[in-house]
Design an enzyme around this catalytic site. Sequence first.
Site, short mmCIF file in Angstrom:
data_model
loop_
_atom_site.label_atom_id
_atom_site.label_comp_id
_atom_site.label_asym_id
_atom_site.label_seq_id
_atom_site.Cartn_x
_atom_site.Cartn_y
_atom_site.Cartn_z
N ASN A 1 6.35 2.69 -0.72
CA ASN A 1 6.58 1.17 -0.75
C ASN A 1 6.56 0.82 -2.09
OD1 ASN A 1 6.22 -1.76 -0.64
ND2 ASN A 1 4.70 -1.56 0.94
N HIS B 1 13.12 -3.91 3.70
CA HIS B 1 12.00 -3.41 2.81
C HIS B 1 11.57 -2.18 3.22
CE1 HIS B 1 8.40 -3.32 0.60
NE2 HIS B 1 7.58 -3.88 1.45
N CYS C 1 6.12 -8.24 -1.82
CA CYS C 1 7.17 -7.39 -1.28
C CYS C 1 8.44 -8.13 -0.88
CB CYS C 1 6.64 -6.58 -0.16
SG CYS C 1 5.19 -5.64 -0.56
O1 UT7 Z 1 4.89 -3.93 2.03
C1 UT7 Z 1 4.09 -5.09 2.41
C2 UT7 Z 1 4.02 -4.69 3.80
N1 UT7 Z 1 2.86 -3.86 4.04
C3 UT7 Z 1 3.39 -3.13 5.27
O2 UT7 Z 1 4.32 -3.36 5.72
C4 UT7 Z 1 2.20 -2.26 5.78
C5 UT7 Z 1 1.80 -2.39 7.24
N2 UT7 Z 1 1.02 -1.44 7.77
C6 UT7 Z 1 1.20 0.00 7.90
O3 UT7 Z 1 2.34 0.40 7.40
C7 UT7 Z 1 0.25 0.91 8.74
O4 UT7 Z 1 -0.48 -0.18 9.52
C8 UT7 Z 1 -0.61 1.88 7.98
C9 UT7 Z 1 0.38 2.85 7.60
C10 UT7 Z 1 -1.15 0.94 6.84
C11 UT7 Z 1 -1.67 2.46 9.01
O5 UT7 Z 1 -0.98 2.77 9.86
P1 UT7 Z 1 -1.83 2.62 11.41
O6 UT7 Z 1 -1.17 3.25 12.47
O7 UT7 Z 1 -1.85 0.94 11.58
O8 UT7 Z 1 -3.02 3.05 11.45
P2 UT7 Z 1 -4.61 2.43 11.44
O9 UT7 Z 1 -4.76 1.67 10.22
O10 UT7 Z 1 -4.83 2.12 12.63
O11 UT7 Z 1 -5.56 3.64 11.16
C12 UT7 Z 1 -5.70 4.96 12.04
C13 UT7 Z 1 -6.69 5.84 11.65
C14 UT7 Z 1 -8.07 5.27 11.30
O12 UT7 Z 1 -9.03 6.13 11.63
P3 UT7 Z 1 -9.76 5.77 13.21
O13 UT7 Z 1 -10.33 4.42 12.85
O14 UT7 Z 1 -8.77 5.69 14.14
O15 UT7 Z 1 -10.71 6.99 13.24
C15 UT7 Z 1 -8.09 5.19 9.95
O16 UT7 Z 1 -9.33 5.43 9.36
O17 UT7 Z 1 -6.25 6.40 10.55
C16 UT7 Z 1 -7.39 6.62 9.54
N3 UT7 Z 1 -6.57 6.72 8.19
C17 UT7 Z 1 -6.10 7.65 7.62
N4 UT7 Z 1 -6.22 9.13 7.95
C18 UT7 Z 1 -5.79 9.86 7.15
C19 UT7 Z 1 -6.29 5.39 7.59
N5 UT7 Z 1 -5.41 6.05 6.34
C20 UT7 Z 1 -5.61 7.06 6.29
C21 UT7 Z 1 -5.00 8.19 5.73
N6 UT7 Z 1 -5.33 9.60 6.14
N7 UT7 Z 1 -4.72 7.86 4.32
#
Ligand code: UT7
Length: 323
Positions: free
Chosen positions: A280, A250, A114
């Site tokens: 992304n 980005h 990225c």
């Molecule tokens: O380009 C390279 C760099 N990449 C990035 O910059 C990405 C960096 N990370 C992020 O953007 C975020 O961490 C994400 C968008 C990937 C995730 O957001 P988050 O606020 O960190 O959510 P999380 O991973 O803590 O997940 C929260 C909840 C989880 O459920 P529980 O464990 O709280 O019950 C996940 O299982 O959301 C759940 N979850 C989803 N729910 C619905 C994860 N993916 C999904 C989904 N739909 N697609």
Amino acid sequence: MTKRAVVIGVGHYLPERVVPNAEMEKIVDTTDEWIVARSGIERRHFAAEGEFTSDLAAKAGNAALADAGIAADEVDAIIVATSTADLTFPSAATMVQAKLGMTRGFAFDVQAVCAGFIFALSQANALILSGQANRVMVIGAETFSRLMDWTDRTTCVLFGDGAGALIIEARDAAGTPEDRGILACDLNSDGRHRELLYVDGGVSTGTVGHLRMEGKEVFRHAVEKLAATANAALDKAGLDAGAVDWIVPHQANIRIIQGTAKKMNLPMDNVVVTVQDHGNTSAASIPLALSVGRQRGQIKEGDLIVTEAIGGGLAWGAVVLRW
Ligand code: UT7
């Protein structure tokens, strides 16, 4: 008197197929509300069957040539930043060279995931400052849809396909922070973080593999490292954040973009945001945002821009330039 690499053209290409979040709801257990709230993404573009990274890159390159008003043979070098080249080799860049009808000069790929466009732009700047090239086309192009695990809702809803291109040219300059052109670059990587964001396949494994990401951990690194690299590049340029007209970040997650702007004490009015429309697109996201920002009338000649990105590696960096 010194030399600076000045932007003379910009362009982009997005595949025709637009995929709204509603379509993601049919593939994995997710909702439009979750995707928008957690990432800011509303839709993304996916390449058609038989449409490859070099096709997107060549279309973006042609748009940039038209914007600059020059022919392909007036460019000395092409650098393509990509992690999704059509083939293991040759490089996507040499394929683009052929597709643009460019029969001279040289072309090669840069792979920093990225952060690829930042690394490629910095290399293009170095070619110009060292006198090895007078005009360089720098392209970010990706087909990340081909790396998705369509059973993993934590990743497959986040990425999209696209390409953007800049052409930079050597110009005489005063050597001050008021010059047009690239004013400073700051590049970093730390290979100890491989497990946070990687593809579990490649040539040696005999598979293409799928993208794997510890989203929360990458998020934590992003917020910490992006403002730091942007400020480091500004420092090298002899400028401070108050002088910035546009952050062109980005486009991975609106919350990371907002967090970085806040750390730099800049309002969101000074940030070019396209993540809602593109998702992304990895190395393509910054040149896409530069091109869209220009089209919208946000970016104008003389504006001070800081671009920053982080991705797999981890690799991260920033470039400060005056448009
Ligand atoms: O380009 C390279 C760099 N990449 C990035 O910059 C990405 C960096 N990370 C992020 O953007 C975020 O961490 C994400 C968008 C990937 C995730 O957001 P988050 O606020 O960190 O959510 P999380 O991973 O803590 O997940 C929260 C909840 C989880 O459920 P529980 O464990 O709280 O019950 C996940 O299982 O959301 C759940 N979850 C989803 N729910 C619905 C994860 N993916 C999904 C989904 N739909 N697609």
